[in-house]
Every structure is written in structure tokens, then in C-alpha cells.
Motif scaffolding. Structure first.
Motif, PDB file in Angstrom:
ATOM      1  N   PRO A 106      25.436  43.504  33.279  1.00 50.45           N
ATOM      2  CA  PRO A 106      26.291  44.168  34.349  1.00 50.45           C
ATOM      3  C   PRO A 106      26.100  43.661  35.624  1.00 50.45           C
ATOM      4  O   PRO A 106      25.173  43.018  36.112  1.00 50.45           O
ATOM      5  N   PRO A 107      27.261  43.915  36.557  1.00 50.88           N
ATOM      6  CA  PRO A 107      27.232  43.349  37.925  1.00 50.88           C
ATOM      7  C   PRO A 107      25.747  43.423  38.796  1.00 50.88           C
ATOM      8  O   PRO A 107      25.499  42.394  39.247  1.00 50.88           O
ATOM      9  N   GLU A 108      25.187  44.638  38.732  1.00 56.10           N
ATOM     10  CA  GLU A 108      23.941  44.596  39.458  1.00 56.10           C
ATOM     11  C   GLU A 108      22.854  43.735  38.785  1.00 56.10           C
ATOM     12  O   GLU A 108      22.293  42.851  39.616  1.00 56.10           O
ATOM     13  N   LEU A 109      22.815  43.817  37.709  1.00 57.66           N
ATOM     14  CA  LEU A 109      21.838  42.927  36.865  1.00 57.66           C
ATOM     15  C   LEU A 109      22.194  41.412  37.211  1.00 57.66           C
ATOM     16  O   LEU A 109      21.287  40.430  37.347  1.00 57.66           O
ATOM     17  N   ARG A 110      23.400  41.047  37.208  1.00 56.99           N
ATOM     18  CA  ARG A 110      23.918  39.738  37.398  1.00 56.99           C
ATOM     19  C   ARG A 110      23.424  39.155  38.700  1.00 56.99           C
ATOM     20  O   ARG A 110      22.595  38.207  39.101  1.00 56.99           O
ATOM     21  N   TRP A 111      23.630  40.105  39.629  1.00 53.77           N
ATOM     22  CA  TRP A 111      23.078  39.769  41.396  1.00 53.77           C
ATOM     23  C   TRP A 111      21.869  39.512  41.269  1.00 53.77           C
ATOM     24  O   TRP A 111      21.406  38.547  41.928  1.00 53.77           O
ATOM     25  N   ARG A 112      20.994  40.378  40.612  1.00 49.21           N
ATOM     26  CA  ARG A 112      19.397  40.310  40.894  1.00 49.21           C
ATOM     27  C   ARG A 112      19.142  38.923  40.081  1.00 49.21           C
ATOM     28  O   ARG A 112      18.206  38.421  40.716  1.00 49.21           O
ATOM     29  N   GLU A 113      19.648  38.505  38.987  1.00 50.48           N
ATOM     30  CA  GLU A 113      19.158  37.445  38.374  1.00 50.48           C
ATOM     31  C   GLU A 113      19.536  36.181  39.118  1.00 50.48           C
ATOM     32  O   GLU A 113      18.891  35.429  39.242  1.00 50.48           O
ATOM     33  N   ASP A 134      20.424  38.989  51.003  1.00 55.54           N
ATOM     34  CA  ASP A 134      19.531  40.049  50.048  1.00 55.54           C
ATOM     35  C   ASP A 134      18.283  39.653  49.995  1.00 55.54           C
ATOM     36  O   ASP A 134      17.521  40.442  50.196  1.00 55.54           O
ATOM     37  N   GLU A 159      14.684  41.588  51.514  1.00 55.86           N
ATOM     38  CA  GLU A 159      13.664  41.982  50.853  1.00 55.86           C
ATOM     39  C   GLU A 159      12.254  41.285  51.347  1.00 55.86           C
ATOM     40  O   GLU A 159      11.156  41.977  50.670  1.00 55.86           O
TER      41      GLU A 159
END
Length: 201
Positions: free
Chosen positions: A26-33, A70, A74
């Protein structure tokens, strides 16, 4: 076991060994990865990593700059930060922790300690590169020792440049990427303006 072998085979034969796009996430997990990949690459590198290299580990539509923003957000409370230097990005400890690092291990003291003459020669090379030993002698009014130049080379702050057009085509000296990193410069254009004191006769 056979399926595992079959799956691995295309990678060995130059198939799609590395999934940059991560379409199955999913987009959010992809971005985190993608953020994690960029962070890992930067942590593993001792020198600045350029945009092109970072783009190799994320999807084609991903903005390296936004991912870095991003990551920087953090790192707000951390003792290190992600900074842009020498045409790339790298992790640096925050200036307020310099004394703590020195007190713990005297890290880097040797490589960053300069005599006045070394600093003068380094500045002369930075502002007048490519420059040969005769050119340095013109600036300092005396010959610059080979030992001093060897020390700057050993610290990876200078390297050989193109041959000089002078008779004998002597080697010239230029600064390195390590020089930019050491003095927090993006490029040589960021060198402070030279204030020329005195009047020329």
C-alpha cells in the motif's frame, strides 16, 4: 524447495533481482520502505551519496527530495542530521555534540588538525586550482615542501590535477570531494569571497 529454486533463478540470470517499485505494498508502506532504503544507503556510505544513486533504490515516480525531507523531519531530536554536501547527502553529527565526541574518543582530531602553513596552502589550492608547486611558490614567496603537500594528499584533501602548461608539464593540485565534505561546502562555488587586502603595486 523446487519453487524456491525456480524463484531465485531469474535473479541469478540477470532478471528483476531488486524490486524498486514495490507495487504490491500500500502507498504508505511503500513510502516508508523507500525512506528506509535511502536511510540505509546513506548510513552505509562514508561519503555523500548523490541523487542518481539514491534514485536507484526507490520507484521511478518517487521524489528523492521529498523522501529526504521526511527523513530529516524524523531526525528532529536525534544527535545527527541528514545534510546536503558536495553534491549529495550524508549523515553528520550535530555541531552541539562535537565536544562530546572529542571527549569520548578524539575522533578525527588527527585528520582535521592543520598547521597554519597547511591551511594556507590548502586555501591557495582551493582558490587557484589547478595550481602547480611553482604557482604556490609565487603566492607564498618560497617553495612549498613536498612533505606538506603529501600530508594534504594523505588526508585526501588534495589530489593531482591536469598537467601545467609550464615547461616540463608539472603536475598540478586540485581539491577533492573530501575537502568539500570537511568544510561543509556543496561545491567550490560556495567558497567565501576572497577579500584582497592591500593595493597592488
Amino acid at each position: 524447495m523446487t519453487t524456491a529454486t525456480r524463484k531465485r533463478k531469474p535473479a541469478d540470470e540477470g532478471g528483476a533481482a531488486f524490486d524498486r517499485e514495490l507495487d504490491d505494498l500500500p502507498p504508505e508502506l511503500r513510502w516508508r520502505e523507500w525512506m528506509g532504503r535511502i536511510e540505509a544507503v546513506l548510513f552505509a556510505s562514508a561519503s555523500p551519496v548523490g541523487r542518481e544513486d539514491l534514485a536507484r533504490v526507490v520507484g521511478q515516480g518517487a521524489s528523492v527530495e521529498l523522501l529526504i525531507e521526511d527523513i530529516q523531519a524524523e531526525l528532529g531530536g536525534r544527535p545527527y542530521e541528514l545534510t546536503q554536501v558536495a553534491g549529495g547527502w550524508m549523515f553528520r553529527t550535530r555541531p552541539q555534540f562535537a565536544e562530546a565526541i572529542k571527549a569520548a574518543a578524539d575522533l578525527g582530531e588527527q585528520s582535521l588538525a592543520f598547521t597554519e602553513m597547511e591551511m594556507g596552502v590548502l586555501c591557495a589550492i582551493a582558490y587557484h586550482q589547478p595550481i602547480d608547486r611553482a604557482g604556490l611558490a609565487d603566492i607564498f614567496g618560497k617553495e612549498v615542501s613536498r612533505d606538506l603537500l603529501a600530508r594534504l594528499r594523505y588526508k585526501d584533501l588534495i589530489t593531482s590535477g591536469p598537467r601545467s602548461p609550464r615547461p616540463g608539464a608539472p603536475h598540478t593540485f586540485v581539491t577533492t570531494e573530501t575537502f568539500l565534505v570537511t568544510f561543509d561546502l556543496q561545491s567550490l562555488r560556495d567558497l567565501p569571497e576572497l577579500e584582497l587586502g592591500g593595493e597592488s603595486s
